[in-house]
Every structure is written in C-alpha cells, then in structure tokens.
Design a protein around this motif. Structure first.
Motif, PDB file in Angstrom:
ATOM      1  N   ASN A  64       0.852  -1.202   0.000  1.00 55.81           N
ATOM      2  CA  ASN A  64       0.000   0.000   0.000  1.00 55.81           C
ATOM      3  C   ASN A  64       0.876   1.237   0.000  1.00 55.81           C
ATOM      4  O   ASN A  64       1.850   1.300   0.748  1.00 55.81           O
ATOM      5  CB  ASN A  64      -0.860   0.051   1.263  1.00 55.81           C
ATOM      6  CG  ASN A  64      -2.044  -0.869   1.133  1.00 55.81           C
ATOM      7  OD1 ASN A  64      -2.551  -1.079   0.035  1.00 55.81           O
ATOM      8  ND2 ASN A  64      -2.465  -1.437   2.253  1.00 55.81           N
ATOM      9  N   CYS A  82       1.621   4.760   1.279  1.00 57.22           N
ATOM     10  CA  CYS A  82       1.126   5.546   2.414  1.00 57.22           C
ATOM     11  C   CYS A  82       1.375   7.041   2.218  1.00 57.22           C
ATOM     12  O   CYS A  82       0.632   7.858   2.761  1.00 57.22           O
ATOM     13  CB  CYS A  82       1.670   5.053   3.738  1.00 57.22           C
ATOM     14  SG  CYS A  82       3.442   4.992   3.849  1.00 57.22           S
ATOM     15  N   THR A 131       5.855   3.262   1.019  1.00 57.50           N
ATOM     16  CA  THR A 131       4.828   2.223   1.141  1.00 57.50           C
ATOM     17  C   THR A 131       4.698   1.751   2.582  1.00 57.50           C
ATOM     18  O   THR A 131       5.608   1.949   3.400  1.00 57.50           O
ATOM     19  CB  THR A 131       5.165   0.997   0.258  1.00 57.50           C
ATOM     20  OG1 THR A 131       6.295   0.324   0.826  1.00 57.50           O
ATOM     21  CG2 THR A 131       5.475   1.393  -1.173  1.00 57.50           C
ATOM     22  N   ASP A 132       3.564   1.111   2.860  1.00 53.20           N
ATOM     23  CA  ASP A 132       3.323   0.549   4.196  1.00 53.20           C
ATOM     24  C   ASP A 132       4.387  -0.454   4.581  1.00 53.20           C
ATOM     25  O   ASP A 132       4.669  -0.651   5.756  1.00 53.20           O
ATOM     26  CB  ASP A 132       1.972  -0.187   4.209  1.00 53.20           C
ATOM     27  CG  ASP A 132       0.830   0.790   4.352  1.00 53.20           C
ATOM     28  OD1 ASP A 132       1.108   1.977   4.607  1.00 53.20           O
ATOM     29  OD2 ASP A 132      -0.325   0.371   4.181  1.00 53.20           O
TER      30      ASP A 132
END
Ligand code: NAP
Ligand code: HSE
Length: 593
Positions: free
Chosen positions: A405, A407, A543-544
């Motif tokens: 994901n 972020c 990213t996460d």
C-alpha cells in the motif's frame, strides 16, 4: 593492478533483480537516428520496472567501413592492432545511444569493456569471453538506470582488445545476461523471431513462438552466433528473439515446446491533436516508424503559423471534422486545456479510436467520465505523459500498489517551477526566468498554472487515483504560489546554503483521509528532492511495507514528454496492431513445413 576476474555470480555479490539485457543488432541500428528507436525499447522496459543493460552492435555498415579503412592503411589481415580499430563502431553506437537516452532524461552510462574487465581469451580477432569484474558492473547498475555496453569485444589478459568473431555482440549480451542472472535477454533484430524459412523470401513461412535449443540451432542459421547459443544453453539462459516494438517474439529455452505461430502487424492510423512542443516531437518519432504508423491528420489552432519541423501541409487542419474523417485508430491529444480536449477525446472514442493524452488538466478534471466513455466504447485511454513528463510516475505508483500500500508520496513534479526556482537562486529576474521556461517549451500555455501550483495539483489528482485508488479534487489541495515568493526568502536560503523547491505531497491523516499540498519548501542541498535541477522532476513513494521508491528524470520538455506519449502509442500498437495465430505444430510437421 587488474582485479580478479570472476566467471559467475557468487553468493556475496549484489543481487540484480529485474534486469533486462537488450541487445541491439546492426540491422536495427540502421543509421545514427535509429538510436532513438532503441531508446523507445529501453524506455518500454524501464517503465515496466526493469533495469536495463543495453548491448549494442555498430551502426549498419560501419564495421565494413572500418575493415576497409584498416585494409587501406595496411598492417596485414588479422593484424593484432586491427581489433582496436574494428571495435570503434560499437563504441560509437554506445555513445550515441547514451546521448539519445540523456535527451529523454534517463540516467544512462556507456561502459567500455575494459572498465568492467570483460575478459577475453584466444585470438585477438576471434576470442571468447571468460571473465568479468562482476562487482564493478553490479555497482554501476545500482548507480545508473541504464548501462550501455559496446558488444563484439573483450579485453585480453595483456589489456589489449580482442574481437568476439562474427555476431559477437550476441555473445556479449548472453555472457553478461548469464553472469548477472538477468530476468530476460532479448536479442533485438530486424526479424521478429525465428522462422522455418527466411521470411524475406516472401513465402510467408511460419514463425516459432517457442523453440528448444536443438531446433533453434537448425533454424536460426547465422542469425544468432552459434557460440553464443551454446553459451546460453550451457547456462540454461532463455533467449527472446524479437524485432523492435513487437509484443511477440521467439523464445528459445531448454524445455521449449516446439510450436510455431504466425505473427502479423498492421499499420495504425494516427491523428495528432496539437503540433506544439509535444506534438512536433511525437510527429518526429512516428515518422521513423512507417511500418507501424500512418499519420492521417494533424489538428492545430492557427493554420498560418510557421511549423519548424515541416509537417506536410496537406495533413494540417484547423477543422477537427477533417482529421476525424480520416477514421484514425489512435487519437493523440496534445492541445491542453479542458473543454475542447474533453470534446475531442469523447469524439475519438465515439469514432472507435483509442486515445493517448499528455494533458493532465483534462484528465484530472474529467477522470471518471473519460474512463467511463472509454470503457463504454471498449477503447483504451492512456496518459502517462500527463504526470512526470518522461518519468514514469503513474506506472511506478501502479507497480507500488501491486506490491504493497502506498502511504505517502512527495516530489518535485513541475519542471517549470523548478527551472524558475533554480534561475532565481542564480540571481535571474523573475520575468526573465518565466520567459526562459516558456522558450524552452517547459511551461503551460498559461504559465500561471505552473507558478500557482494548479499544474502540480492536477498531477496530484491523477497520482491519488493511481497510488491511493482515491478521488482527490484540485480544490482540496492547498497551494502556495511562486509569484508570491519573497526575494528575501531566496536570498536567505542562498546564504544558508539551502535551496527552495515546489514540493507536492499526498499523505493520509490520522483518520485515513488524503491530505495534499503544493508548497514552497526550503531544503538542505543534500535533500533528495533538492537534487532535481532545472526542469527535472523527482518523486519519493513511501509504502506501508517501509519501502521508499525514488524516481528521477526530466519532467518537462519536448523529448522526455514525447517519449512517454510514444510509449503509450507503442503499447496500443501491441494491443491492437499485432497478433499471433496460435497454431501449435509438432516437431515432425516442422521438418516438412
Ligand atoms: P503547445 O506547445 O502550446 O502546443 C499546443 C498545440 O495545440 C498547438 O499546436 C496548438 O495549435 C494546438 N491547439 C491548442 N488549442 C487548440 C484547439 N482548441 N484546437 C486545435 N488545436 C489547438 O503545448 P505543449 O507544450 O505541446 O503541451 C501540450 C499538452 O501536453 C498540454 O496538455 C500540456 O500540459 C502537456 N504536457 C506538456 C509538457 C511540456 O513539457 N511541454 C509536458 C507534459 C505534458 P497552434 O500550433 O496552431 O497554436
Ligand atoms: N508545464 C509542465 C511542467 C509540463 O513544467 O512540469 C510537464 O507536465
């Protein structure tokens, strides 16, 4: 002291994931301008997230010229010194390709075989490769987006150059691909694969989609260097044999099912809407591919304007119905603005055309309606150039989303603002800096879009769709205008050894809602985003998973932007203009085909 040579990758050497080795033969490097076609091919793999090592032959005919020159000067056949002369064609091609890549903003580095100790053994005119400073090559690959290596030669133990024999660039590419554990080794030639018979005989022979080593040896004749083929088989390295811009190829591999398929391409009709900074560049690229594209019309606003690039007058019109009447397969929208562009794109879908647009204003304002219209019409809509110019930012966001994901993201995404800030930091007057950005073709038709942040905001709206799967409206983005920048702030930054950048940012707040801004930030000179100079862009995607993906390149200007547009056009050609007939035929039938 020469470094120890290493023939294969060992455990403690850097892993090179996603490496594509692309070999460009002399048949595709027909002349100096053909390096731009090679650049399209490299860009295709880069924007798919692969690293590229390009291995080049000399331009067509150059090696023969060098042989004739050597004979003229004398020294005798196979004189040891001849290899120093004959390798110059490949070195020249590598330098030219490096320049073509630099033009579009790709960080490319030409690498001489001696620099990576690409070790050869045997006779100076017919040597084999036997070693490589793998660590040096891997380090260069981590520092640069693309390396360009001249094929056909290596370095003997005593430091003298040696040639790898006829077709030796195949061996260079395969050797490097095997040593680096490349994901793909693609030999790009003027034929689009291996055929049962020479396709130039005009008998329409079948093309292999996949073939095993033994059959490949029977059918490829001199088109791949036999020694290179042996090396690939020994190291179990699959090979792709392809022509430029093709979606299909012949794959040679150990366990290849020996099947074959016909492949076809057709010319697609292309209409250009707009013939300004970007439009003229796209026109020049399309002109070099008459086998794939026919330009059937060009729409402009002012018929009387002098066109430096000399587009044929009969193609140019100020009446949209003229150009749409040519029934294009692809409409390329490069006029800018919202209303007229929107109407033209919808009209293109209605008429059955796919659309490529460079226009972030219309894409951001009408994202949903344009995608719905494309889906209803069963057509493709592409707009890579709308964000990042030649930097494939939307593609990187798509790839980041597939893996994890996103972020947050932050970057320098407006080339004009960045160019102007650099000029101001050097003491240039504001109006002069704006005019220079306009003259260079970086600025929007109304440069206030660049200065006030609207251009960056439109790009953020598109990045929110690709990176976060979310709708972000321009009016939700806070903006700070460059026109309001106090000269005292520039002075203060300069005195502190700092630099001001227009930074665009999206992050999620504590409740998960997107927050976006375009603001002027004072950064330390060693900040990654401060390193974007002139019209260049940089982006950091977080990213996460804790990964930070960094991108850089030219964000504005004719050639970087036209490259991204051309990449979309070539993708559409692979979708619509190329197909294979999947006829699987077993081995005995091949023998009598
Ligand atoms: P440009 O140099 O101003 O060219 C625009 C072209 O469109 C001109 O040929 C103009 O005709 C024509 N045009 C404008 N409005 C028209 C209308 N209503 N009907 C017919 N023709 C019209 O612009 P550009 O820099 O090429 O930019 C084009 C698009 O690419 C914009 O959406 C821009 O945001 C985007 N883009 C540009 C860059 C860049 O670096 N320049 C980078 C990425 C994306 P005339 O020639 O007769 O004036
Ligand atoms: N005017 C835009 C810029 C063009 O300067 O970034 C590229 O989108």
């Amino acid at each position: 002291m020469r470094p120890t040579i290493i023939d294969t990758r060992s455990e403690n050497q850097p892993e090179l994931q996603n490496l594509a080795v692309l070999k460009f033969g002399g048949s595709v490097l027909a002349d100096a301008q053909a390096v731009h076609g090679a650049a399209h091919e490299i860009y295709r793999y880069l924007r798919a997230g692969e690293k590229v090592l390009a291995v080049v032959s000399a331009l067509a005919g150059e090696t023969d010229e060098l042989i004739a020159l050597g004979n003229d000067i004398g020294g005798g056949d196979n004189a040891p010194g001849a290899s120093a002369l004959l390798r110059l064609g490949e070195i020249r091609a590598a330098a030219l390709l490096g320049l073509a890549l630099e033009r579009i903003g790709i960080d490319a580095r030409a690498v001489d075989p001696s620099e990576i100790d690409l070790r050869a053994s045997g006779k100076s005119d017919d040597a084999r490769l036997c070693g490589l400073d793998h660590m040096r090559l891997a380090t260069l690959l981590t520092r640069h987006e693309v390396l360009v290596v001249p094929g056909f030669s290596g370095v003997l133990e005593d430091g003298q150059p040696a040639l790898l024999g006829r077709g030796g660039t195949d061996l260079s590419a395969i050797y490097l691909g095997a040593s680096l554990g490349a994901k793909r080794v693609r030999l790009i030639k003027d034929v689009d694969g291996l055929y049962v018979r020479d396709p130039k005989t005009g008998t329409n022979p079948r093309r292999f989609a996949q073939i095993n080593w033994e059959d490949a040896r029977k059918f490829c004749g001199p088109s791949i260097q036999p020694r290179a083929l042996d090396y690939a088989q020994k190291h179990n390295l699959s090979l792709e044999i392809a022509a430029p811009a093709r979606g299909f190829d012949t794959c040679i591999s150990a366990d290849g099912v020996t099947s074959h398929a016909k492949a076809r391409t057709r010319r697609l009709k292309v209409v250009l809407l707009g013939f300004g900074t970007v439009g003229e560049g796209v026109y020049a690229h399309l002109q070099r591919h008459p086998d794939l594209f026919e330009i059937s019309g060009i729409l402009v606003r002012d018929a009387a304007k002098e066109r430096a690039n000399g587009a044929p007058a009969q193609l140019i019109s100020t009446d949209a119905s003229d150009v749409f009447a040519t029934r294009p397969d692809i409409v390329v929208e490069m006029i800018g603005g919202v209303e007229a562009a929107d109407a033209f794109i919808l009209n293109a879908f209605f008429g059955g055309a796919d659309v490529v647009s460079a226009n972030k204003a219309v894409m951001a304002a009408n994202y949903d309606s344009l995608h719905k219209a494309a889906a209803r019409a069963g057509r493709t809509l592409r707009y890579s150039a709308a964000v990042g110019g030649g930097v494939p930012m939307l593609e990187a966001l798509d790839q980041a989303c597939e893996a994890s994901n996103v972020c947050s993201l932050l970057g320098v995404i407006n080339g004009t603002a960045n160019f102007i800030l650099d000029r101001l930091a050097n003491g240039c007057a504001f109006e002069t800096a704006v005019r220079e950005a306009q003259d260079a073709g970086f600025a929007e038709a109304d440069p206030s879009a660049d200065l006030d942040g609207d251009d960056a905001a439109a790009k953020l709206c598109l990045m929110a769709r690709h990176g976060f799967g979310a709708t972000l409206r321009a009016n939700q983005i806070s903006m700070e205008s460059l026109s309001d920048l106090d000269p005292a702030r520039i002075e203060a930054a300069r005195n502190d050894g700092k630099i001001i950048r227009q930074i665009s940012e999206i992050r999620r707040d504590a409740k998960g809602a997107l927050c976006a801004s375009v603001s002027l930030k004072t950064l330390a000179k060693d900040h990654y985003l401060a390193g974007a100079k002139g019209e260049r862009n940089r982006l950091v995607i977080n990213t996460d998973g804790g990964e930070s993906i960094c991108l850089r390149g030219k964000g504005a200007g004719r050639w970087p932007t036209a490259e991204a547009v051309m990449a979309d056009i070539l993708d559409i050609h692979r979708l619509r203009g190329q197909y294979e007939e999947n006829v699987t035929v077993r081995a005995p039938e091949i023998a009598c085909a």
